[in-house]
Write an enzyme that holds these catalytic residues in place. Structure first.
Site, PDB file in Angstrom:
ATOM      1  N   SER A   1       0.798  -1.223   0.000  1.00 14.98           N
ATOM      2  CA  SER A   1       0.000   0.000   0.000  1.00 14.98           C
ATOM      3  C   SER A   1       0.828   1.268   0.000  1.00 14.98           C
ATOM      4  O   SER A   1       0.275   2.358  -0.085  1.00 14.98           O
ATOM      5  CB  SER A   1      -0.959  -0.005   1.189  1.00 14.98           C
ATOM      6  OG  SER A   1      -0.227  -0.178   2.379  1.00 14.98           O
TER       7      SER A   1
ATOM      8  N   HIS B   1       1.378   3.744   6.909  1.00 15.35           N
ATOM      9  CA  HIS B   1       0.729   4.659   5.984  1.00 15.35           C
ATOM     10  C   HIS B   1       1.130   6.084   6.289  1.00 15.35           C
ATOM     11  O   HIS B   1       1.869   6.344   7.240  1.00 15.35           O
ATOM     12  CB  HIS B   1      -0.799   4.514   6.074  1.00 15.35           C
ATOM     13  CG  HIS B   1      -1.328   3.316   5.347  1.00 15.35           C
ATOM     14  ND1 HIS B   1      -2.621   2.883   5.457  1.00 15.35           N
ATOM     15  CD2 HIS B   1      -0.735   2.452   4.505  1.00 15.35           C
ATOM     16  CE1 HIS B   1      -2.786   1.810   4.702  1.00 15.35           C
ATOM     17  NE2 HIS B   1      -1.651   1.529   4.123  1.00 15.35           N
TER      18      HIS B   1
ATOM     19  N   ASP C   1      -7.953   5.535   5.174  1.00 13.12           N
ATOM     20  CA  ASP C   1      -7.991   4.319   5.970  1.00 13.12           C
ATOM     21  C   ASP C   1      -9.216   4.147   6.848  1.00 13.12           C
ATOM     22  O   ASP C   1      -9.254   3.215   7.643  1.00 13.12           O
ATOM     23  CB  ASP C   1      -6.752   4.267   6.882  1.00 13.12           C
ATOM     24  CG  ASP C   1      -5.492   4.080   6.077  1.00 13.12           C
ATOM     25  OD1 ASP C   1      -4.410   4.324   6.640  1.00 13.12           O
ATOM     26  OD2 ASP C   1      -5.578   3.686   4.897  1.00 13.12           O
TER      27      ASP C   1
END
Lengths: 184, 173
Positions: A61, A100, A127
């Site tokens: 990701s 992230h 998210d």
């Protein structure tokens, strides 16, 4: 060939058992190595104030910057987080750390409480779908640390060990065996 | 002590040590670079405020902006990509500090054509959404920030000194 090596190791082990002093020396050798590694790990935990100062990137990701198998060095010693920081966080009651980037930061009047929204660089959406049911924002406590450095591919070993747990025992077994029987 | 295993052992661990040494040197080579070579942001300004509405209980602004920036100076051999993003900051009574990303882009070192951005009227990727209903009449600052992501070594940020501000209307539009 493997059989020969195993037989050779067995012979060495038997020799070792007869010579108790040598055995003790080798065991202490092994213990030194294990404890040195542990000390370095714990030392890193103290300096970075993080429970997990080194993590392996598990998903894609954050590509193309971080790929599966890269390791990240984390620093949790600063309370402050800013927008754009790459952070590793855990959702409450879940085990998997996620790497992230912070997309939004709202700071409360006390100057210390943050409400954060994160998103993976390579993901289409933020998210929120990953957070616990009903959770709209992350807090500073959910964050394990900010990524400050990276090393490529080193984490591949961890991923392999994770996917095939039997490898763990095989690896440790071999390493222990060699350290016990080597004469150097 | 000249068995295959001993030799393999020596080669592998020496190789790993050399790799680690090179990685540290690579990380050190970046030191100070971003102070000496900064991207040039020649324009970052609001183009048009499309709307400011209340949406699901929270205030939400949609807008477009101009961005002219030359990112080439900040690249060097150890930089894999730059993560570039436009940040809007504003203050409200409930939250003294709000930092929201409106737009982001990945600029990779292997695509030099992406390194000069000269676009007008870029629509926001993520709407400017407040936690509450306090966007009306607020002054918003637009800033360009970028994250250097290396092949090996430390990650570090930079931000533009050339910022601009605009004020949101007092009423919904």
């Amino acid at each position: 060939m493997l059989k020969e090596i195993m037989e050779k190791q067995m012979v060495e082990l038997r020799k070792l058992w007869n010579n108790k002093r040598q055995l003790l020396f080798q065991v202490l050798n092994l213990a030194m190595i294990v404890f040195s590694a542990l000390m370095i790990w714990k030392g890193l935990m103290v300096v970075t104030k993080s429970e997990s100062p080194v993590v392996v990137v598990l998903s894609g990701s954050m590509e193309p910057a971080f790929q599966r198998g890269d390791i990240l060095f984390l620093d949790n010693s600063q309370h402050e987080v800013g927008v754009g920081d790459v952070v590793v966080f855990k959702i409450k009651d879940r085990d998997i750390p996620i790497v992230h980037r912070i997309l939004k930061v709202h700071t409360k009047p006390d100057g210390e409480t943050y409400e954060l929204l994160t998103k993976g660089d390579n993901n289409r959406v933020d998210d929120r779908g990953l957070y616990a049911p009903g959770q709209m924002w992350l807090g500073r406590d959910d964050i394990l640390g900010k990524a400050v450095g990276t090393l490529r591919y080193v984490g591949m070993v961890t991923i392999a060990l994770n996917d095939y747990p039997v490898l763990k025992y095989v690896l440790v077994g071999f390493m222990g065996l060699f350290v016990l029987t080597t004469k150097e | 002590m000249h068995t295959v295993w001993v030799r393999l052992n020596a080669v592998v661990f020496y190789g790993l040590t050399v790799l680690l040494g090179l990685s540290i040197l690579a990380a050190l080579s970046m030191y100070g670079h971003h102070n000496r070579h900064k991207p040039v942001v020649s324009r970052l300004k609001l183009k048009k405020l499309r709307s400011l509405k209340s949406h699901g209980g929270v205030d939400r602004a949609l807008l477009s902006f101009d961005l002219h920036a030359d990112l080439r100076p900040t690249f060097h051999w150890n930089i894999k990509q730059l993560f570039v993003y436009v940040v809007a900051t504003y203050e409200t009574k409930t939250n003294p500090s709000n930092q929201v990303v409106l737009w982001d882009k990945i600029v990779e070192a292997i695509h030099p054509e992406d390194m000069v951005i000269k676009e007008d009227n870029i629509f926001v990727k993520y709407a400017l959404v407040d936690q509450g209903a306090e966007l009306r009449g607020k002054e918003v600052q637009l800033k360009l920030m970028w994250d250097h992501m290396p092949l090996t070594g430390g990650l570090y940020m930079g931000e533009s000194t050339n910022t601009s501000t605009f004020t949101l209307p007092i009423d919904y539009r």
